[in-house]
Design a protein around this motif. Structure first.
Motif, short mmCIF file in Angstrom:
data_model
loop_
_atom_site.label_atom_id
_atom_site.label_comp_id
_atom_site.label_asym_id
_atom_site.label_seq_id
_atom_site.Cartn_x
_atom_site.Cartn_y
_atom_site.Cartn_z
N ALA A 1 5.87 -4.17 -9.61
CA ALA A 1 4.97 -3.50 -10.55
C ALA A 1 3.58 -4.13 -10.49
O ALA A 1 3.43 -5.34 -10.61
N GLY A 2 2.57 -3.30 -10.28
CA GLY A 2 1.20 -3.79 -10.22
C GLY A 2 0.76 -4.24 -8.85
O GLY A 2 -0.43 -4.55 -8.65
N ASP A 3 1.67 -4.29 -7.88
CA ASP A 3 1.32 -4.71 -6.53
C ASP A 3 0.67 -3.57 -5.76
O ASP A 3 0.96 -2.39 -6.01
N PRO A 4 -0.18 -3.92 -4.77
CA PRO A 4 -0.65 -2.88 -3.85
C PRO A 4 0.49 -2.40 -2.96
O PRO A 4 1.52 -3.05 -2.84
N LEU A 5 0.31 -1.25 -2.34
CA LEU A 5 1.31 -0.68 -1.45
C LEU A 5 0.62 -0.27 -0.15
O LEU A 5 -0.30 0.56 -0.17
N SER B 1 0.39 -7.14 2.03
CA SER B 1 -0.12 -7.76 3.25
C SER B 1 0.91 -8.73 3.81
O SER B 1 1.81 -9.21 3.09
N ASP B 2 0.79 -9.05 5.10
CA ASP B 2 1.67 -10.04 5.71
C ASP B 2 1.59 -11.37 4.99
O ASP B 2 2.59 -12.08 4.83
N ALA B 3 0.40 -11.73 4.54
CA ALA B 3 0.22 -13.02 3.88
C ALA B 3 0.99 -13.08 2.56
O ALA B 3 1.63 -14.10 2.24
N VAL B 4 0.95 -12.01 1.78
CA VAL B 4 1.69 -11.99 0.51
C VAL B 4 3.19 -12.01 0.77
O VAL B 4 3.95 -12.76 0.13
#
Length: 435
Positions: free
Chosen positions: A133-137, A140-143
């Motif tokens: 919830a609240g994450d981008p879609l 990123s590889d880093a996250v």
């Protein structure tokens, strides 16, 4: 874990060998896998997913230690040496709690991973590829790598407390949807070698920054998309030519690829996948699909043998339960009317697998087996509905019991995987006949 690591070592040394992972919690499926291991004198890798088994019980009602004891009990029943049994955790990450903010979901995922490792699971798939919830879609590889490193640190601490073999890890962001695609598929894009290289590079860097550089040496595999998948009624077949550059990329790395959603691929395709360094093959719905085929066949054999009165009516019972409790299939089978009936019963995604543990379904299956055990199976009926198993009964290769017929039907799938991985023996054992 030495047996798994030896399989990877042999593959990296140039042998076209691999290992397949059985992703199921059904006792007959797991017994079939263990019997396959006995037949081949091979290691057996069984994995539970985060939805099946977690600290809250998952849809099986089992926590990791419960699942371990369940599998070990089946191994004892089959006479399989647990020293050759590897337990793994699949899709371990925030998937089950992705409706929550990431911080909350990751706390729960960490508790789950800790429980898996404490219970003796030693092959850990760190899957943090899904947005919370609240994450981008997409993430990123880093996250993704950062969250995987967070869970890896928890797993390492749990291992140090528990002792035993060090866990090994699987990473990767291009993870197919567990259980097959939800929509009709066209042609799939294969992961590019550039994307795979970037994923691996970022994970190495993030793990090193987190003080897990030495631990990263125990990353044995990476999940990528080789171009295989299935939807409700169609399979996207492996095309080796399209994966050629991806396959070449991993040859210079110390790990292999893990291929998900390989269910329903042909014998040739599975062997080609292993040859092309997809040396860990995951199979789940394909096994329970075979289970369902066998049980539906026995449902007909039972009613033909004894009549409708007193029969288990297994198929009707599971249809009723699915209608009364549709949560596991309704979001996936959108077509109304008869198409929905076809999807519920015969979809390759096999959402029926969620209903086999239901008490009403378990009771119906027990009645089915009990009815068929009251008198010798009528082999003309078995030949009509399970012809391959009827031949094996006639040849003395399996017993003439309902359970043996079902297990052998499932082993049609495990034998295909064992052959692709270079594990299968050429001759099936014969059943000892009573004097």
């Amino acid at each position: 874990m030495s047996l798994l690591l030896e399989s990877i070592r042999q593959h990296k040394a140039g042998q076209p060998t691999g290992i397949y992972s059985v992703c199921s919690a059904h006792p007959l499926v797991l017994e079939a896998a263990l019997r396959q291991g006995l037949e081949d004198d091979s290691v057996v890798l069984i994995e539970a997913t985060s939805n099946q088994v977690n600290q809250f019980g998952g849809y099986t009602g089992m926590q990791p230690a419960d699942f371990r004891d369940f599998v070990f009990g089946l191994a004892d029943k089959a006479g399989f040496d647990t020293a050759r049994l590897i337990l793994g955790g699949d899709h371990l990450g925030p998937n089950a709690w992705r409706q929550l903010p990431a911080a909350e979901a990751m706390v729960l995922a960490g508790d789950m991973v800790r429980g898996y490792v404490a219970a003796g699971f030693r092959k850990i798939h760190l899957d943090c590829s899904m947005s919370c919830a609240g994450d981008p879609l997409p993430l990123s590889d880093a996250v993704v790598a950062g969250r995987a490193a967070q869970l890896c640190a928890i797993a390492e601490a749990a291992w140090r407390d528990a002792g035993g073999d060090a866990p090994v890890y699987v990473i990767g962001t291009e993870v197919p949807v567990p259980g097959g695609a939800h929509e009709e598929l066209g042609e799939l894009a294969v992961t590019s070698p550039q994307a795979a290289a970037q994923t691996l590079k970022v994970h190495r860097e993030v793990f090193a920054a987190a003080g897990l550089g030495d631990t990263f040496e125990r990353v044995i595999a990476m999940v990528v998309q080789p171009g295989v998948e299935f939807d409700h009624h169609k399979v996207v077949r492996y095309n080796a030519a399209k994966a050629e550059t991806l396959s070449a990329f991993i040859e210079a790395e110390p790990l292999v690829f893990e291929a998900h959603s390989t269910d329903y691929q042909s014998d040739t395709a599975l062997a080609e996948l292993v040859r092309d360094h997809f040396a860990i093959l995951k199979v789940g719905p394909g096994l329970t699909f075979a289970l369902r085929e066998a049980l539906y066949a026995l449902d007909v054999i039972e009613r033909e043998s004894i009549g409708e009165f007193g029969a288990s009516h297994l198929k009707a019972v599971i249809a009723q339960v699915m209608q009364e409790e549709p949560d596991y299939w309704l979001p996936y089978y959108a077509q109304p009317g008869h198409q929905q009936y076809l999807d519920r019963n015969y979809s390759l995604s096999d959402r029926i697998r969620y209903y086999w543990p239901h008490p009403k379904v378990v009771a119906a299956q027990q009645t089915l087996f009990a009815n068929l055990a009251k008198q010798p199976l009528l082999m003309t009926l078995v030949s009509q509905y399970l012809p391959e198993q009827a031949k094996k009964v006639a040849d003395g290769r399996i017993a003439a019991t309902a359970e043996a017929l079902v297990i052998d039907k499932i082993m049609e799938v495990t034998r295909s995987y064992a052959a692709a991985c270079g594990m299968a023996r050429s001759v099936e054992p014969r059943v000892r006949r009573a004097a």
